[in-house]
Design a protein around this motif. Structure first.
Motif, PDB file in Angstrom:
ATOM      1  N   PRO A 139      -3.061   3.025  -0.422  1.00  0.00           N
ATOM      2  CA  PRO A 139      -2.453   1.575  -0.654  1.00  0.00           C
ATOM      3  C   PRO A 139      -1.427   1.202  -1.800  1.00  0.00           C
ATOM      4  O   PRO A 139      -0.450   0.567  -1.413  1.00  0.00           O
ATOM      5  CB  PRO A 139      -3.665   0.781  -0.569  1.00  0.00           C
ATOM      6  N   GLU A 142       1.564   2.716  -0.503  1.00  0.00           N
ATOM      7  CA  GLU A 142       2.282   2.009   0.315  1.00  0.00           C
ATOM      8  C   GLU A 142       3.115   0.554  -0.261  1.00  0.00           C
ATOM      9  O   GLU A 142       4.243   0.337   0.055  1.00  0.00           O
ATOM     10  CB  GLU A 142       1.219   1.240   1.476  1.00  0.00           C
ATOM     11  N   HIS A 146       7.022  -0.156  -0.725  1.00  0.00           N
ATOM     12  CA  HIS A 146       7.622  -1.448  -0.376  1.00  0.00           C
ATOM     13  C   HIS A 146       8.813  -1.813  -1.476  1.00  0.00           C
ATOM     14  O   HIS A 146       9.972  -2.492  -1.318  1.00  0.00           O
ATOM     15  CB  HIS A 146       6.850  -2.501  -0.084  1.00  0.00           C
ATOM     16  N   TRP A 245      -3.705  -7.193  -5.208  1.00  0.00           N
ATOM     17  CA  TRP A 245      -4.243  -6.458  -4.574  1.00  0.00           C
ATOM     18  C   TRP A 245      -5.649  -7.588  -4.227  1.00  0.00           C
ATOM     19  O   TRP A 245      -6.312  -8.303  -4.993  1.00  0.00           O
ATOM     20  CB  TRP A 245      -5.099  -5.379  -5.501  1.00  0.00           C
ATOM     21  N   MET A 261      -2.136  -6.782  -0.935  1.00  0.00           N
ATOM     22  CA  MET A 261      -2.779  -5.560  -0.363  1.00  0.00           C
ATOM     23  C   MET A 261      -3.860  -5.882   0.005  1.00  0.00           C
ATOM     24  O   MET A 261      -4.982  -6.349  -0.269  1.00  0.00           O
ATOM     25  CB  MET A 261      -3.102  -4.325  -1.287  1.00  0.00           C
ATOM     26  N   SER A 262      -3.896  -6.157   1.490  1.00  0.00           N
ATOM     27  CA  SER A 262      -5.137  -6.914   2.463  1.00  0.00           C
ATOM     28  C   SER A 262      -6.181  -5.829   2.734  1.00  0.00           C
ATOM     29  O   SER A 262      -5.926  -4.963   3.479  1.00  0.00           O
ATOM     30  CB  SER A 262      -4.502  -7.794   3.215  1.00  0.00           C
ATOM     31  N   VAL A 263      -7.280  -6.249   2.666  1.00  0.00           N
ATOM     32  CA  VAL A 263      -8.304  -5.498   3.394  1.00  0.00           C
ATOM     33  C   VAL A 263      -9.468  -6.162   3.980  1.00  0.00           C
ATOM     34  O   VAL A 263      -9.726  -7.335   3.349  1.00  0.00           O
ATOM     35  CB  VAL A 263      -8.923  -4.502   2.154  1.00  0.00           C
ATOM     36  N   THR A 292      -9.101   0.266   5.257  1.00  0.00           N
ATOM     37  CA  THR A 292      -7.917   0.583   4.505  1.00  0.00           C
ATOM     38  C   THR A 292      -7.296  -0.656   4.229  1.00  0.00           C
ATOM     39  O   THR A 292      -6.715  -1.438   5.048  1.00  0.00           O
ATOM     40  CB  THR A 292      -7.085   1.907   5.096  1.00  0.00           C
ATOM     41  N   ARG A 294      -3.979  -2.627   3.474  1.00  0.00           N
ATOM     42  CA  ARG A 294      -2.671  -2.897   4.047  1.00  0.00           C
ATOM     43  C   ARG A 294      -1.627  -3.723   3.293  1.00  0.00           C
ATOM     44  O   ARG A 294      -1.856  -4.802   2.964  1.00  0.00           O
ATOM     45  CB  ARG A 294      -2.619  -2.894   5.481  1.00  0.00           C
ATOM     46  N   CYS A 295      -0.575  -3.335   3.057  1.00  0.00           N
ATOM     47  CA  CYS A 295       0.695  -4.343   2.384  1.00  0.00           C
ATOM     48  C   CYS A 295       1.046  -5.287   3.518  1.00  0.00           C
ATOM     49  O   CYS A 295       1.420  -5.014   4.535  1.00  0.00           O
ATOM     50  CB  CYS A 295       1.808  -3.430   1.772  1.00  0.00           C
ATOM     51  N   VAL A 296       0.742  -6.645   3.106  1.00  0.00           N
ATOM     52  CA  VAL A 296       1.376  -7.695   3.789  1.00  0.00           C
ATOM     53  C   VAL A 296       2.319  -8.464   3.026  1.00  0.00           C
ATOM     54  O   VAL A 296       1.987  -9.124   2.094  1.00  0.00           O
ATOM     55  CB  VAL A 296       0.094  -8.806   4.061  1.00  0.00           C
TER      56      VAL A 296
END
Length: 310
Positions: A139, A142, A146, A245, A261-263, A292, A294-296
């Motif tokens: 992450p 990622e 971005h 995060w 960074m969403s989980v 995992t 993920r970038c939102v």
């Protein structure tokens, strides 16, 4: 969540030889639990699954790892828990040998390939313990991609405590990714509090080469950093991009809403509970990985306003 360890709808009849509880010790300032949603969602996921089997969570908040070890000794002596969940793993973690000494079943949470756990390949007391692992490096790469795609070259990170394994993994991933891009990030250590997020953000923005992007290790520090930038007249995202995060309501209601960074934290807790149930049933514990992150992208990240240099 049964914070007292006794009674409650999930309790098992006295004298059954079964405590009906799974222990979780959080060695962190208690005041953070009221504003940082991660652990409340995590615990809710654990308890939801455990409740189906008549188990509850015995939660204990302490100041440091020494007090955490003392809690494990008390629990083992009094047979208060069936197993424990170990979070916030550290470099040279002294809790693992103590848990083995006590014979207290444990599920480790977080970190991937590290210190011979789980896998028994090295380090003191390397016999494997079951774990729900986490990919912290992917992450970060990622999030960095971005920012690089947006043209950012002066990138900073406000981390959690440096002795945590997930902090180390995230920092190493950022440094390596920046090196591949021909830049060098600035990394400063925080403690997950709003005070750290605001203070360190001010220091970074007042420096001779302020960053055009900052990554934070939790939502609380990121929201506080956003406020600090506003106080200094640094517009987000026009002059500064921010990434947090852990997604949360704090991030979504901020102005602008924070890129995160969403989980699925609730699902993370459920997976940990699955491993705990296999452990207390005496079954082989399956290898599991947390969901995992993920970038939102949201309103706090945008193209770098000027051509920056490392």
């Amino acid at each position: 969540m049964d914070a007292s360890g006794g009674g409650g709808t999930n309790a098992v009849d006295a004298g059954s030889g079964f405590s009906g509880a799974v222990g979780l010790v959080l060695a962190r300032p208690a005041r953070l639990l009221g504003i940082e949603p991660f652990f409340m969602e995590f615990i809710a996921g654990i308890e939801e699954r455990l409740a189906e089997r008549g188990l509850s969570v015995l939660l204990h908040v302490v100041a440091d790892q020494e007090a955490e070890v003392a809690a494990y000794r008390r629990w083992a002596e009094r047979e208060l828990v069936e197993a424990v969940v170990v979070v916030n793993r550290t470099v040279a973690d002294r809790r693992l040998p103590v848990l083995r000494e006590l014979g207290l079943p444990a599920v480790l949470v977080g970190a991937g390939d590290d210190l011979g756990e789980p896998g028994g390949t090295g380090g003191p007391g390397s016999r494997a313990m079951p774990a729900v692992r986490t990919d912290d490096a992917g992450p970060v790469r990622e999030a960095l991609a971005h920012l690089l795609d947006l043209g950012h070259r002066r990138i900073a990170r406000i981390s959690g405590p440096a002795d945590l394994l997930h902090t180390r993994a995230r920092t190493e991933a950022l440094v390596e990714g920046c090196r591949e891009a021909g830049i060098e990030p600035v990394v400063v250590e925080g403690d997950y509090s709003g005070e750290a997020g605001a203070g360190l953000t001010r220091e970074l923005l007042r420096g001779p080469q302020p960053p055009t992007a900052i990554l934070y290790d939790n939502d609380v520090m990121a929201v506080a950093g956003l406020g600090a930038a506003r106080e200094l007249g640094v517009a987000v995202p026009d002059r500064l991009s921010l990434i947090a995060w852990d997604d949360s309501t704090l991030c979504r209601l901020a102005s602008p809403p924070l890129t995160t960074m969403s989980v699925d934290v609730h699902r993370y807790g459920v997976l940990v509970a699955e491993s705990v149930l296999e452990l207390v049933d005496g079954e082989p514990v399956a290898e599991r990985w947390s969901p995992t992150a993920r970038c939102v992208p949201r309103g706090s990240t945008a193209r770098c306003p000027v051509r920056s240099t490392a």
